[in-house]
Design a protein around this motif. Structure first.
Motif, PDB file in Angstrom:
ATOM      1  N   PHE A 317       0.445  57.277  18.455  1.00 36.68           N
ATOM      2  CA  PHE A 317      -0.102  56.068  19.045  1.00 36.68           C
ATOM      3  C   PHE A 317       1.039  55.287  19.701  1.00 36.68           C
ATOM      4  CE2 PHE A 317       0.697  55.234  14.541  1.00 36.68           C
ATOM      5  CZ  PHE A 317       1.601  54.175  14.604  1.00 36.68           C
ATOM      6  N   PRO A 318       0.765  54.581  20.803  1.00 40.36           N
ATOM      7  CA  PRO A 318       1.799  53.769  21.441  1.00 40.36           C
ATOM      8  C   PRO A 318       2.139  52.543  20.611  1.00 40.36           C
ATOM      9  CG  PRO A 318      -0.291  53.482  22.566  1.00 40.36           C
ATOM     10  CD  PRO A 318      -0.489  54.588  21.554  1.00 40.36           C
ATOM     11  N   LEU A 319       3.344  52.027  20.827  1.00 39.84           N
ATOM     12  CA  LEU A 319       3.864  50.911  20.030  1.00 39.84           C
ATOM     13  C   LEU A 319       4.550  49.899  20.933  1.00 39.84           C
ATOM     14  CD1 LEU A 319       4.772  49.709  17.189  1.00 39.84           C
ATOM     15  CD2 LEU A 319       6.821  51.114  17.459  1.00 39.84           C
ATOM     16  N   VAL A 320       4.349  48.605  20.626  1.00 38.23           N
ATOM     17  CA  VAL A 320       5.096  47.511  21.235  1.00 38.23           C
ATOM     18  C   VAL A 320       5.591  46.626  20.095  1.00 38.23           C
ATOM     19  CG1 VAL A 320       4.959  45.430  22.657  1.00 38.23           C
ATOM     20  CG2 VAL A 320       3.850  47.531  23.423  1.00 38.23           C
ATOM     21  N   VAL A 321       6.831  46.120  20.201  1.00 42.35           N
ATOM     22  CA  VAL A 321       7.422  45.318  19.124  1.00 42.35           C
ATOM     23  C   VAL A 321       7.669  43.892  19.608  1.00 42.35           C
ATOM     24  CG1 VAL A 321       9.446  45.027  17.644  1.00 42.35           C
ATOM     25  CG2 VAL A 321       8.456  47.299  17.966  1.00 42.35           C
ATOM     26  N   LEU A 322       7.266  42.932  18.773  1.00 39.94           N
ATOM     27  CA  LEU A 322       7.488  41.511  19.047  1.00 39.94           C
ATOM     28  C   LEU A 322       8.725  41.022  18.303  1.00 39.94           C
ATOM     29  CD1 LEU A 322       3.890  39.987  18.762  1.00 39.94           C
ATOM     30  CD2 LEU A 322       5.398  39.758  20.737  1.00 39.94           C
ATOM     31  N   ILE A 323       9.636  40.318  19.006  1.00 41.49           N
ATOM     32  CA  ILE A 323      10.796  39.711  18.370  1.00 41.49           C
ATOM     33  C   ILE A 323      10.951  38.278  18.866  1.00 41.49           C
ATOM     34  CG2 ILE A 323      12.052  41.882  18.035  1.00 41.49           C
ATOM     35  CD1 ILE A 323      13.677  41.208  20.565  1.00 41.49           C
ATOM     36  N   ASP A 324      11.683  37.476  18.097  1.00 42.04           N
ATOM     37  CA  ASP A 324      12.024  36.121  18.531  1.00 42.04           C
ATOM     38  C   ASP A 324      13.370  35.736  17.933  1.00 42.04           C
ATOM     39  OD1 ASP A 324      11.548  35.459  15.880  1.00 42.04           O
ATOM     40  OD2 ASP A 324       9.896  34.078  16.283  1.00 42.04           O
ATOM     41  N   LYS A 325      13.767  34.494  18.112  1.00 39.98           N
ATOM     42  CA  LYS A 325      15.085  34.063  17.634  1.00 39.98           C
ATOM     43  C   LYS A 325      15.170  33.991  16.115  1.00 39.98           C
ATOM     44  CE  LYS A 325      13.636  29.379  18.888  1.00 39.98           C
ATOM     45  NZ  LYS A 325      13.887  28.269  19.830  1.00 39.98           N
ATOM     46  N   GLY A 326      14.040  34.183  15.424  1.00 37.03           N
ATOM     47  CA  GLY A 326      14.051  34.262  13.968  1.00 37.03           C
ATOM     48  C   GLY A 326      14.102  35.690  13.460  1.00 37.03           C
ATOM     49  N   SER A 327      14.139  36.671  14.359  1.00 34.33           N
ATOM     50  CA  SER A 327      14.253  38.081  13.967  1.00 34.33           C
ATOM     51  C   SER A 327      15.729  38.405  13.780  1.00 34.33           C
ATOM     52  CB  SER A 327      13.657  38.990  15.044  1.00 34.33           C
ATOM     53  OG  SER A 327      12.327  38.627  15.351  1.00 34.33           O
ATOM     54  N   ALA A 328      16.122  38.734  12.555  1.00 39.67           N
ATOM     55  CA  ALA A 328      17.549  38.909  12.263  1.00 39.67           C
ATOM     56  C   ALA A 328      17.823  40.178  11.471  1.00 39.67           C
ATOM     57  CB  ALA A 328      18.077  37.693  11.498  1.00 39.67           C
ATOM     58  N   SER A 329      19.049  40.652  11.552  1.00 40.18           N
ATOM     59  CA  SER A 329      19.617  41.764  10.790  1.00 40.18           C
ATOM     60  C   SER A 329      18.715  42.989  10.741  1.00 40.18           C
ATOM     61  CB  SER A 329      20.047  41.296   9.400  1.00 40.18           C
ATOM     62  OG  SER A 329      18.976  40.781   8.680  1.00 40.18           O
ATOM     63  N   ALA A 330      18.038  43.253   9.630  1.00 40.16           N
ATOM     64  CA  ALA A 330      17.222  44.460   9.510  1.00 40.16           C
ATOM     65  C   ALA A 330      16.133  44.505  10.573  1.00 40.16           C
ATOM     66  CB  ALA A 330      16.601  44.541   8.118  1.00 40.16           C
ATOM     67  N   SER A 331      15.604  43.334  10.947  1.00 44.16           N
ATOM     68  CA  SER A 331      14.617  43.289  12.033  1.00 44.16           C
ATOM     69  C   SER A 331      15.242  43.773  13.332  1.00 44.16           C
ATOM     70  CB  SER A 331      14.110  41.855  12.231  1.00 44.16           C
ATOM     71  OG  SER A 331      13.437  41.391  11.099  1.00 44.16           O
ATOM     72  N   GLU A 332      16.483  43.389  13.551  1.00 48.02           N
ATOM     73  CA  GLU A 332      17.178  43.795  14.765  1.00 48.02           C
ATOM     74  C   GLU A 332      17.553  45.271  14.723  1.00 48.02           C
ATOM     75  OE1 GLU A 332      19.493  39.897  16.292  1.00 48.02           O
ATOM     76  OE2 GLU A 332      19.891  40.411  14.197  1.00 48.02           O
TER      77      GLU A 332
END
Length: 500
Positions: A317-332
């Motif tokens: 399945f296709p995937l899109v990821v949402l990030i923001d300025k609160g996405s840090a370390s493991a999220s990055e």
């Protein structure tokens, strides 16, 4: 979709230079079982953090502190200072306090917000986060330029409900300044028992005056994965942190959504302060082909170790990821891995920018030192520290999404003039009650729309914003943000194009 199951194995801590990775896959009935690493690298977290702790071979006995290692000339000055104070200071000194202060000063001299010395009491709080179950306000914080800054509030936490945002500065707690404190020292003041009240004085970029925010401490949610169908075969899954149970929670949620007809996935990493490295690798492996890199870890000598995906295939399945300025370390780590190794599109805002790896060790007296051991790089070798990851589609949230919270204890009424009144006027206008002005002066028109708002929400229509009226106004803004999430809307648009 291939159903994936993560099986945790016992974790062992070893020295950084001895870190070795072991992979084991075993296909059984459509499942892939993955053995966890026999090591653990800790990414810094004050709120949600689980880790194994090993001990330093150091001694803190009354005599040993002064005599051990006296043949090392670099410590002569330290011993002289200690002996001078102990023998000549006008009052009797607490020896342990002096030693703790010396270690604390040495750590602070590194000027690294992710390296910290914790006293016995602070270390106990640190350990209480291991099971991702504790009481407090629920916000990841860090020290930056002498200030205590919020990295991200945790989903469903009192901090999120109070309206705290990434990059908010906590200036004071119950009237006590946090200026110059370490993040560990600040946590000790902010955290407390469920049901107790704490007042935070918050500075937010773009506002002139600080706002006092009362928060009732509570149990911090343990669940880290939330998901639902968003229509047209698209599912939205939010990961709020990377703890020990997150891979299991995620695979269970994906299995559940697959049964509901999931054909595409928006993975939401916004306001996710991170977590454990091995969990980030395990989860990234769900979306990155086997053999493709998840990240690289570079030690102090410039030696780089690569960590490839643990999986043996791609999700169908296709995937899109949402990030923001609160996405840090493991999220990055996850965002960088899927972007560079799987071609996944990123939507939102540039992420926080934490590209270092930490470990923690206990002293024999159960105090603790947490320190940076390496830096991590994306699969293409990019170090995102203090820069973050830029999304493919940069999408801001509406202006009202960044409005500061209002203290419900403060009374806003006719003839009032303040920053809080200005914030309230902007909130009222955003939800359809136009006060005619947003300059911070509470006039008759503002009173009129406040009364209309109160009537519509079954509140006493006295035209005064305080207590329940203020709380309801902020709730309405949060609801509006959820229904008009411009970043999620863009992610769904991008995903829909991929699904055609």
């Amino acid at each position: 979709m291939k159903v994936v199951k993560m099986k945790a194995m016992d974790e062992q801590n070893v020295e950084q230079e001895q870190l070795e990775q072991e992979h084991e896959t075993d296909k059984k009935s459509g499942y892939i079982q993955i053995k966890k690493f026999h090591f653990i690298l800790i990414l810094f977290f004050l709120v949600l953090l689980s880790t194994g702790i090993t001990g330093f071979a150091l001694s803190f006995g009354d005599e040993k502190v002064i005599t051990v290692g006296t043949d090392r000339k670099e410590f002569d000055k330290l011993y002289t200072a200690y002996d001078t104070l102990k023998n000549e200071y006008f009052e009797e000194l607490d020896q342990k306090k002096l030693i703790n202060g010396a270690i604390d000063g040495m750590v602070k001299a590194l000027d690294d917000p992710y390296t910290d010395y914790m006293s016995l009491e602070e270390a106990a709080q640190f350990h209480s986060s291991i099971d991702s179950s504790f009481q407090g306000i629920g916000a990841e914080i860090q020290e930056k330029d002498g200030h205590i800054m919020i990295v991200s509030p945790i989903k469903g936490s009192p901090a999120e409900k109070a309206g705290l945002k990434p990059n908010d500065i906590i200036a004071m707690v119950d009237g006590k300044s946090l200026q110059g404190m370490t993040s560990t020292e600040a946590v000790a003041i902010i955290r407390g028992k469920k049901g107790t009240k704490v007042e935070l004085t918050i500075h937010r970029s773009g506002t002139d005056a600080p706002v006092v925010v009362p928060i009732i401490r509570d149990n911090i949610p343990i669940e880290t994965v939330y998901g639902e169908m968003a229509g047209e075969g698209i599912a939205k899954v939010q990961i709020t942190s990377f703890s020990k149970n997150t891979p299991k929670e995620l695979t269970e949620k994906l299995n559940e959504l697959q049964k509901q007809g999931m054909k595409g996935l928006v993975l939401d990493l916004r306001h996710n302060p991170g977590g454990l490295l091995d969990e980030a690798i395990s989860i990234s492996s769900l979306f990155v082909p086997k053999g493709k890199l998840i990240l690289k870890v570079e030690d102090r000598n410039g030696k780089t170790k690569e960590y490839p995906s643990l999986n043996d295939g791609n999700p169908d399945f296709p995937l899109v990821v949402l990030i923001d300025k609160g996405s840090a370390s493991a999220s990055e780590i996850l965002a960088g891995a899927v972007s560079e190794s799987a071609g996944v599109k990123l939507v939102g805002e540039t992420s926080f920018g934490k590209g270092t790896v930490q470990t923690a060790k206990d002293f024999p007296d159960k105090s603790n030192i947490k320190f940076t051991t390496a830096k991590w790089l994306t699969p293409n070798g990019n170090w995102i520290h203090k820069k973050g990851i830029k999304p493919d589609f940069e999408v801001p949230l509406p202006d009202y999404a960044t409005l500061p919270m209002i203290n419900p204890d403060k009374e806003l009424k006719i003839s009032s003039s303040s920053t809080e009144v200005e914030i309230a006027q902007k909130m009222l206008k955003a939800i359809g009650y136009d006060p005619g002005r947003v300059d911070g002066f509470f006039d008759e028109k503002t009173q009129e729309v406040v009364s209309s708002f109160q009537t519509a929400n079954n509140l006493p229509a006295d035209g005064v914003l305080k207590g329940e009226s203020t709380i309801k106004l902020m709730e309405k803004i949060r609801e509006l943000m959820e229904t008009n999430d411009t970043q999620l809307q863009k992610a769904i648009e991008v995903l829909s194009e991929q699904m055609k």
